[in-house]
Design a protein around this motif. Structure first.
Motif, PDB file in Angstrom:
ATOM      1  N   MET A  51       0.782  -1.228   0.159  1.00  0.00           N
ATOM      2  CA  MET A  51      -0.207   0.045   0.089  1.00  0.00           C
ATOM      3  C   MET A  51       0.734   1.075   0.049  1.00  0.00           C
ATOM      4  N   ARG A  52       2.243   1.276   0.310  1.00  0.00           N
ATOM      5  CA  ARG A  52       3.177   2.249   0.287  1.00  0.00           C
ATOM      6  C   ARG A  52       3.703   2.509  -0.894  1.00  0.00           C
ATOM      7  N   LEU A  53       3.580   1.667  -2.003  1.00  0.00           N
ATOM      8  CA  LEU A  53       4.158   1.972  -3.157  1.00  0.00           C
ATOM      9  C   LEU A  53       3.646   3.169  -3.897  1.00  0.00           C
ATOM     10  N   HIS A  54       4.635   3.638  -4.814  1.00  0.00           N
ATOM     11  CA  HIS A  54       4.364   4.682  -5.371  1.00  0.00           C
ATOM     12  C   HIS A  54       3.180   4.531  -6.460  1.00  0.00           C
ATOM     13  N   PRO A  55       2.431   5.348  -6.681  1.00  0.00           N
ATOM     14  CA  PRO A  55       1.065   5.150  -7.580  1.00  0.00           C
ATOM     15  C   PRO A  55       1.457   4.853  -9.075  1.00  0.00           C
ATOM     16  N   GLU A  56       2.712   5.442  -9.440  1.00  0.00           N
ATOM     17  CA  GLU A  56       3.350   4.980 -10.696  1.00  0.00           C
ATOM     18  C   GLU A  56       3.934   3.840 -10.767  1.00  0.00           C
ATOM     19  N   ASP A  57       4.434   3.233  -9.670  1.00  0.00           N
ATOM     20  CA  ASP A  57       5.120   1.974  -9.651  1.00  0.00           C
ATOM     21  C   ASP A  57       4.380   0.772  -9.035  1.00  0.00           C
ATOM     22  N   SER A  58       3.295   1.203  -8.457  1.00  0.00           N
ATOM     23  CA  SER A  58       2.414  -0.064  -8.005  1.00  0.00           C
ATOM     24  C   SER A  58       1.929  -1.184  -9.008  1.00  0.00           C
TER      25      SER A  58
END
Length: 229
Positions: free
Chosen positions: A126-133
């Protein structure tokens, strides 16, 4: 003036079964005594008349077990020291139970304390960057499904202060005889400085510029939202 039970009780007050194995000697018909001795803390028993070879074999068995436990304890202590001293954050995901162990260093990379992190894998996802998730979770899914090598990916993860840190995530899956992944363990390395600063010049690079711009835009959007309300 002490019975065998009294001596055993005193020994167990200061020494565990592993630290000091105790083998009781009893009569063949004393079944109740055997049960009582085992309850108090005896490791084993031999009956009278004593068969010396059997007694020696049982003694050697318990001493071998004692040595094995001590070796395991030493190994665990070495592992604990390695985890404590490592610069990488270690994690161990039990895919059967769904529980994850996060090392102290893993938590510190994200600025988190012990009580702030559960054993849920979403503490990472849930802490992944939106562009990397999407990219990270897709690679993770593929690796757990049929990956036969090491999992390795660079991505951004949200710190407690709401900034994003660049990390290098490495791992490998353990599989059962059917080829199903049952465990996934690895490490997390903070590579933010290497990502944001040019290694040759020491000057900020494009990643840092984009990071600063993104945060400025986010603050501006928050300000507009507050003004509208």
């Amino acid at each position: 003036g002490l019975s065998g039970f009294d001596v055993l009780s005193q020994l167990r007050a200061t020494h565990s079964r592993t630290q000091l194995p105790v083998i009781m000697v009893t009569a063949r018909t004393a079944g109740e005594d055997i049960v009582e001795a085992l309850k108090i803390g005896a490791n084993d028993y031999v009956t009278k008349p004593i068969d010396v070879q059997v007694a020696l074999a049982r003694i050697e068995t318990h001493l071998a077990h004692k040595r094995a436990v001590e070796d395991l304890r030493d190994s665990e202590e070495r592992y604990a020291l390695a985890v404590h001293g490592a610069n990488d954050g270690l994690w161990d995901w039990n895919l059967v139970t769904g529980q994850v162990y996060w090392s102290p260093r893993w938590r510190s990379i994200l600025g988190l304390d012990d009580g702030e992190v559960s054993a849920d894998p979403n503490e990472w996802l849930m802490r992944l960057h939106p562009e990397d998730s999407v990219r990270v979770q897709s690679m993770l899914k593929d690796h757990l499904a049929h990956g036969d090598g090491h999992f390795e990916i660079e991505h951004r993860v949200r710190h407690r202060d709401d900034t994003y840190r660049w990390v290098l995530c490495r791992g490998a899956a353990v599989r059962n005889d059917a080829g199903v992944a049952t465990r996934f363990a690895g490490s997390l390395t903070d590579i933010t400085e290497a990502k944001l600063v040019d290694a040759l010049t020491g000057l900020p690079n494009r990643f840092l510029f984009l990071d600063v711009v993104e945060r400025a835009i986010a603050r501006a959007q928050e300000g507009l939202a507050s003004a509208e309300t």
